[in-house]
Scaffold this active site. Sequence first.
Site, PDB file in Angstrom:
ATOM      1  N   GLY A 148       0.832  -1.204   0.000  1.00 54.14           N
ATOM      2  CA  GLY A 148       0.000   0.000   0.000  1.00 54.14           C
ATOM      3  C   GLY A 148       0.863   1.248   0.000  1.00 54.14           C
ATOM      4  O   GLY A 148       2.019   1.216  -0.433  1.00 54.14           O
TER       5      GLY A 148
ATOM      6  N   ILE B  15       0.705   4.525   5.449  1.00 55.26           N
ATOM      7  CA  ILE B  15       0.114   3.398   6.188  1.00 55.26           C
ATOM      8  C   ILE B  15       1.192   2.342   6.463  1.00 55.26           C
ATOM      9  O   ILE B  15       1.187   1.675   7.500  1.00 55.26           O
ATOM     10  CB  ILE B  15      -1.074   2.760   5.428  1.00 55.26           C
ATOM     11  CG1 ILE B  15      -2.063   3.837   4.953  1.00 55.26           C
ATOM     12  CG2 ILE B  15      -1.798   1.736   6.297  1.00 55.26           C
ATOM     13  CD1 ILE B  15      -2.746   4.625   6.010  1.00 55.26           C
ATOM     14  N   GLY B  16       2.125   2.217   5.521  1.00 55.21           N
ATOM     15  CA  GLY B  16       3.236   1.273   5.711  1.00 55.21           C
ATOM     16  C   GLY B  16       3.982   1.548   7.016  1.00 55.21           C
ATOM     17  O   GLY B  16       4.362   0.631   7.743  1.00 55.21           O
TER      18      GLY B  16
ATOM     19  N   GLU C  39       5.596  -3.392   0.794  1.00 60.01           N
ATOM     20  CA  GLU C  39       5.620  -3.207  -0.664  1.00 60.01           C
ATOM     21  C   GLU C  39       4.892  -1.895  -0.927  1.00 60.01           C
ATOM     22  O   GLU C  39       3.665  -1.848  -0.902  1.00 60.01           O
ATOM     23  CB  GLU C  39       4.904  -4.376  -1.359  1.00 60.01           C
ATOM     24  CG  GLU C  39       5.448  -5.761  -1.020  1.00 60.01           C
ATOM     25  CD  GLU C  39       6.807  -6.041  -1.633  1.00 60.01           C
ATOM     26  OE1 GLU C  39       7.216  -5.301  -2.549  1.00 60.01           O
ATOM     27  OE2 GLU C  39       7.468  -6.993  -1.190  1.00 60.01           O
TER      28      GLU C  39
ATOM     29  N   CYS D  90       1.482   0.322  -8.962  1.00 60.04           N
ATOM     30  CA  CYS D  90       2.662   0.763  -8.203  1.00 60.04           C
ATOM     31  C   CYS D  90       3.887   0.939  -9.098  1.00 60.04           C
ATOM     32  O   CYS D  90       4.752   1.753  -8.789  1.00 60.04           O
ATOM     33  CB  CYS D  90       2.966  -0.222  -7.092  1.00 60.04           C
ATOM     34  SG  CYS D  90       3.153  -1.905  -7.689  1.00 60.04           S
TER      35      CYS D  90
END
Length: 470
Positions: A191, A195-196, A213, A247
């Site tokens: 994401g 948030i990672g 990732e 991504c």
Amino acid sequence: MTSYPHIDDIYSRLRTTYNDGITFPLEYRRKQLRQLALLVQENSEELCAVLQADLGKPKLEVILTELLPIVSSCKTAIEKLDEWATPEKPEVLDWRKSFDISIHPVPRGVVLNISPWNYPIVISLNPLVGAIAAGCPAVIKPSEVSANAADALARLLPKYLDPQAYAVVTGAVLETTYLLSLKWDFILFTGGCAIGKIVASAAAKNTTPCALELGGTSPVVVADDADIDLAAKRILWGKKQNSGQLCVSPNHVFIPRHLQDRFVASIRSNYSTYFPSGTVSTPDMSKIINGSHHKRVLNLLASSKGEKILGGGHNEVNIELTVLKDVPADDSLTKEEIFGPILPIVPVESVDEAYDIIRERRAPSPLVTYLFTNQQELREKFLRGVRCGSLVQNDCVQQLGVPELPFGGVGDSGYGAYNGKDSFDMFTHRKSVLNVPSEVEPMLEPRYPPYTPSSLSIFEGMLSAPLPEL
Ligand code: NAD
């Protein structure tokens, strides 16, 4: 924190399954892998339909980029599992020769996979192939944003896979926060970077290893010697994938100024071949996931100083595939991950200038750098000098379809990588096993107290032994 008894139930069920060793036998793993492939094969129409509903994703793209990779990963894992799971017997050197040593690939334990909305099926299920192959029970937490895909996963998974070992938890921030409060043995998060960081902090509280990732602004560099027509054809195809909501989408293109017009002409020609009736209402383009992303992408487009040469229009759900030329190197479109159907072309005086710009922006090190050239020296220069997850030469996006290559980022684009054998490795702990036989006791004598000058001299001799000649 809100508590979720159904999540507690799933967690303790999977923990018991792991503790009882149910997922350990290779036969069990192979059976589950086959079932996962069957889930995809037997429900391909339904999976295409939910991705159409969530993202307007064309069926061909769903099959090519979401379904086929899962089925082929399952096949490879079934075929290779014996080889991957075989303990290693490293060569033992020096006086340790009579030690009995081996390294055993064992499951990490109960794992959690948190996935995003843009490729909601493949990013939920492809890592699951690695978890199953490695012998790990797993929970998948799909994104609430692609709600139809999340519901389909929650409905289909228990019909095919052992519900004692694999589960889908649907929900949004509250449910994910609760999941993150539990102690997992590994967490895979895909994401955004913000948030990672939340996920990595939560994992750290439980000393849980994780892989992130993330995304980034993956640049494209077209060199003087590149085949301009082929580059334009491939770059435009890469950008149109999922309307840029990918991504590894080519974010912006650097091209020597003297080649810009030729490149633009070729982009125009490919654009009209791909989309004879434009890109707003064609079934061959995905839609923008929701209103807030639609607004974000249009705002980003409006803030650019580049000159629009193709597209630029939109309706309520779609944005035209829009190409801009003469985009300044420090434009808003080059600094932010666009994550939408916009292709900025940035003219530079030379490829060296593009190289310097990319290196100066080291901080958000991208997932990938795309380089269109056949010059070996230039490739070496980018390989050594540009910090990014992958370097892809003369194509875009295709790296995802090469399971022999690990897929992952570096720096701001994340850490950890999966795909093919790397998926198995991600969920595997390499357990060292050592047996020290009693016959070696005479050799070990100098390690025991009382420490005498003669035993000390043995270790000093080892310390000062000659180094290998260079
Ligand atoms: P996101 O970070 O918003 O959400 C991803 C997941 O996190 C979802 O399951 C969501 O429910 C959960 N989540 C959201 N807020 C949370 C919170 N406060 N606490 C805990 N969990 C939370 O990402 P997204 O918008 O779904 O995806 C877009 C981003 O993902 C882009 O940056 C893209 O580049 C990146 N991406 C990376 C890869 C890769 O493989 N590297 C693949 C796809 C997407």
